[in-house]
Scaffold this motif. Structure first.
Motif, mmCIF file in Angstrom:
data_model
loop_
_atom_site.group_PDB
_atom_site.id
_atom_site.type_symbol
_atom_site.label_atom_id
_atom_site.label_comp_id
_atom_site.label_asym_id
_atom_site.label_seq_id
_atom_site.Cartn_x
_atom_site.Cartn_y
_atom_site.Cartn_z
ATOM 1 N N LEU A 31 -24.809 -158.747 -40.404
ATOM 2 C CA LEU A 31 -24.436 -157.635 -39.532
ATOM 3 C C LEU A 31 -23.309 -158.060 -38.600
ATOM 4 C CD1 LEU A 31 -27.940 -156.243 -38.540
ATOM 5 C CD2 LEU A 31 -26.385 -155.399 -40.306
ATOM 6 N N ASN A 32 -22.400 -157.149 -38.344
ATOM 7 C CA ASN A 32 -21.283 -157.402 -37.441
ATOM 8 C C ASN A 32 -21.752 -157.165 -36.006
ATOM 9 O OD1 ASN A 32 -18.882 -157.643 -36.120
ATOM 10 N ND2 ASN A 32 -17.946 -155.831 -37.009
ATOM 11 N N THR A 33 -22.376 -158.160 -35.422
ATOM 12 C CA THR A 33 -22.929 -157.996 -34.082
ATOM 13 C C THR A 33 -21.850 -157.956 -33.000
ATOM 14 O OG1 THR A 33 -23.292 -160.377 -33.941
ATOM 15 C CG2 THR A 33 -25.163 -159.015 -34.633
ATOM 16 N N ASP A 34 -20.622 -158.352 -33.332
ATOM 17 C CA ASP A 34 -19.544 -158.262 -32.343
ATOM 18 C C ASP A 34 -19.338 -156.834 -31.880
ATOM 19 O OD1 ASP A 34 -19.144 -160.963 -32.535
ATOM 20 O OD2 ASP A 34 -17.442 -160.803 -33.920
ATOM 21 N N SER A 35 -19.536 -155.874 -32.773
ATOM 22 C CA SER A 35 -19.361 -154.475 -32.401
ATOM 23 C C SER A 35 -20.382 -154.046 -31.354
ATOM 24 C CB SER A 35 -19.467 -153.581 -33.628
ATOM 25 O OG SER A 35 -20.753 -153.711 -34.216
ATOM 26 N N VAL A 36 -21.567 -154.640 -31.398
ATOM 27 C CA VAL A 36 -22.594 -154.308 -30.406
ATOM 28 C C VAL A 36 -22.402 -155.128 -29.132
ATOM 29 C CG1 VAL A 36 -25.079 -154.245 -29.983
ATOM 30 C CG2 VAL A 36 -24.200 -153.703 -32.243
ATOM 31 N N LEU A 37 -21.997 -156.378 -29.296
ATOM 32 C CA LEU A 37 -21.798 -157.240 -28.127
ATOM 33 C C LEU A 37 -20.647 -156.752 -27.247
ATOM 34 C CD1 LEU A 37 -22.218 -160.727 -29.811
ATOM 35 C CD2 LEU A 37 -23.797 -159.637 -28.228
ATOM 36 N N ASP A 38 -19.649 -156.133 -27.853
ATOM 37 C CA ASP A 38 -18.472 -155.694 -27.104
ATOM 38 C C ASP A 38 -18.596 -154.304 -26.504
ATOM 39 O OD1 ASP A 38 -17.314 -158.069 -27.766
ATOM 40 O OD2 ASP A 38 -16.202 -157.268 -29.487
ATOM 41 N N CYS A 39 -19.684 -153.602 -26.763
ATOM 42 C CA CYS A 39 -19.772 -152.233 -26.258
ATOM 43 C C CYS A 39 -20.175 -152.248 -24.777
ATOM 44 C CB CYS A 39 -20.724 -151.393 -27.090
ATOM 45 S SG CYS A 39 -22.446 -151.791 -26.954
ATOM 46 N N PRO A 40 -19.600 -151.328 -23.999
ATOM 47 C CA PRO A 40 -19.913 -151.269 -22.571
ATOM 48 C C PRO A 40 -21.323 -150.726 -22.325
ATOM 49 C CG PRO A 40 -18.390 -149.524 -23.175
ATOM 50 C CD PRO A 40 -18.584 -150.366 -24.389
ATOM 51 N N ASP A 41 -21.842 -151.015 -21.144
ATOM 52 C CA ASP A 41 -23.179 -150.528 -20.781
ATOM 53 C C ASP A 41 -23.255 -149.007 -20.818
ATOM 54 O OD1 ASP A 41 -24.127 -153.072 -20.399
ATOM 55 O OD2 ASP A 41 -23.767 -153.076 -18.240
ATOM 56 N N GLU A 42 -22.156 -148.351 -20.490
ATOM 57 C CA GLU A 42 -22.148 -146.885 -20.464
ATOM 58 C C GLU A 42 -22.381 -146.306 -21.853
ATOM 59 O OE1 GLU A 42 -19.464 -148.677 -19.196
ATOM 60 O OE2 GLU A 42 -20.246 -148.622 -17.149
ATOM 61 N N TRP A 43 -21.986 -147.040 -22.886
ATOM 62 C CA TRP A 43 -22.187 -146.534 -24.245
ATOM 63 C C TRP A 43 -23.673 -146.384 -24.545
ATOM 64 C CZ3 TRP A 43 -24.540 -148.189 -28.739
ATOM 65 C CH2 TRP A 43 -24.240 -147.454 -29.872
ATOM 66 N N TRP A 44 -24.468 -147.348 -24.110
ATOM 67 C CA TRP A 44 -25.916 -147.252 -24.327
ATOM 68 C C TRP A 44 -26.468 -146.020 -23.621
ATOM 69 C CZ3 TRP A 44 -28.083 -150.318 -27.831
ATOM 70 C CH2 TRP A 44 -27.434 -151.506 -28.151
ATOM 71 N N ARG A 45 -26.058 -145.846 -22.388
ATOM 72 C CA ARG A 45 -26.558 -144.716 -21.604
ATOM 73 C C ARG A 45 -26.127 -143.387 -22.217
ATOM 74 N NH1 ARG A 45 -23.578 -144.728 -16.620
ATOM 75 N NH2 ARG A 45 -22.171 -143.448 -17.842
ATOM 76 N N ASP A 46 -24.870 -143.275 -22.585
ATOM 77 C CA ASP A 46 -24.335 -142.007 -23.053
ATOM 78 C C ASP A 46 -24.710 -141.698 -24.501
ATOM 79 O OD1 ASP A 46 -23.168 -141.816 -20.564
ATOM 80 O OD2 ASP A 46 -21.211 -142.536 -21.251
ATOM 81 N N SER A 47 -24.878 -142.717 -25.323
ATOM 82 C CA SER A 47 -25.124 -142.484 -26.746
ATOM 83 C C SER A 47 -26.598 -142.519 -27.131
ATOM 84 C CB SER A 47 -24.385 -143.524 -27.588
ATOM 85 O OG SER A 47 -23.015 -143.436 -27.373
ATOM 86 N N LEU A 48 -27.326 -143.473 -26.603
ATOM 87 C CA LEU A 48 -28.683 -143.696 -27.090
ATOM 88 C C LEU A 48 -29.792 -143.426 -26.080
ATOM 89 C CD1 LEU A 48 -28.137 -146.979 -29.114
ATOM 90 C CD2 LEU A 48 -28.266 -144.652 -29.972
ATOM 91 N N LYS A 49 -29.469 -143.379 -24.819
ATOM 92 C CA LYS A 49 -30.522 -143.258 -23.810
ATOM 93 C C LYS A 49 -30.463 -141.916 -23.087
ATOM 94 C CE LYS A 49 -31.709 -146.500 -21.394
ATOM 95 N NZ LYS A 49 -32.697 -147.373 -21.000
ATOM 96 N N SER A 50 -30.271 -140.858 -23.824
ATOM 97 C CA SER A 50 -30.224 -139.532 -23.209
ATOM 98 C C SER A 50 -31.607 -139.167 -22.671
ATOM 99 C CB SER A 50 -29.743 -138.498 -24.219
ATOM 100 O OG SER A 50 -30.603 -138.473 -25.326
#
Length: 154
Positions: A82-101
């Motif tokens: 798995l390309n974990t760099d794509s997850v490691l480089d994502c900002p904290d806001e992405w988690w909030r806005d995309s997955l933690k609605s």
């Protein structure tokens, strides 16, 4: 695996469940292109990580990858990483806005080039650890019958 016996368990079941050679199917491009698959997958992930702080979401998935009892394979059976760099480089806001609605999503997130690998990593890991929840991602009932008033119970 060494010649180990675990008494009280079926040996074949034990070896199938706890050996290091478990193969997990990676989420494919075709699956990611299906909006209902993404919607159901994201809502399943949301239900699991919604109580975690934003900064712990990344640790949750990286720890799952570290502790994976096997490896991922593509549709041809070849081992893939798995390309974990794509997850490691994502900002904290992405988690909030995309997955933690606050509420479950009703429409799928638009798939873009920058988030395709993130979703592949997250949904592949989730499916590996929670296959019973992931088995119906994108599946809808084919029975769309509406109850008629004449058939309603009194």
């Amino acid at each position: 695996m060494p010649n180990v016996k675990v008494y009280g368990l079926d040996q074949n079941h034990f070896l199938d469940q706890f050996n290091d050679d478990q193969v997990f199917k990676i989420v494919t491009d075709a699956e990611l292109r299906r909006p209902l698959f993404r919607l159901d997958g994201i809502n399943s992930v949301r239900d699991t990580i919604n109580t975690l702080p934003h900064r712990k979401c990344l640790d949750f998935f990286i720890d799952k990858y570290r502790d994976l009892p096997g490896y991922f394979a593509d549709e041809n059976g070849n081992e893939v990483f798995l390309n974990t760099d794509s997850v490691l480089d994502c900002p904290d806001e992405w988690w909030r806005d995309s997955l933690k609605s606050p509420k479950p999503r009703t429409t799928a997130i638009i798939l873009r080039a920058e988030n395709t690998e993130r979703f592949r990593v997250i949904l592949s890991l989730y499916r590996a650890y929670f296959p019973e929840r992931a088995m119906l991602w994108g599946v809808r009932s084919s029975n769309d019958n509406v109850a008629h008033k004449s058939n309603a119970l009194p």
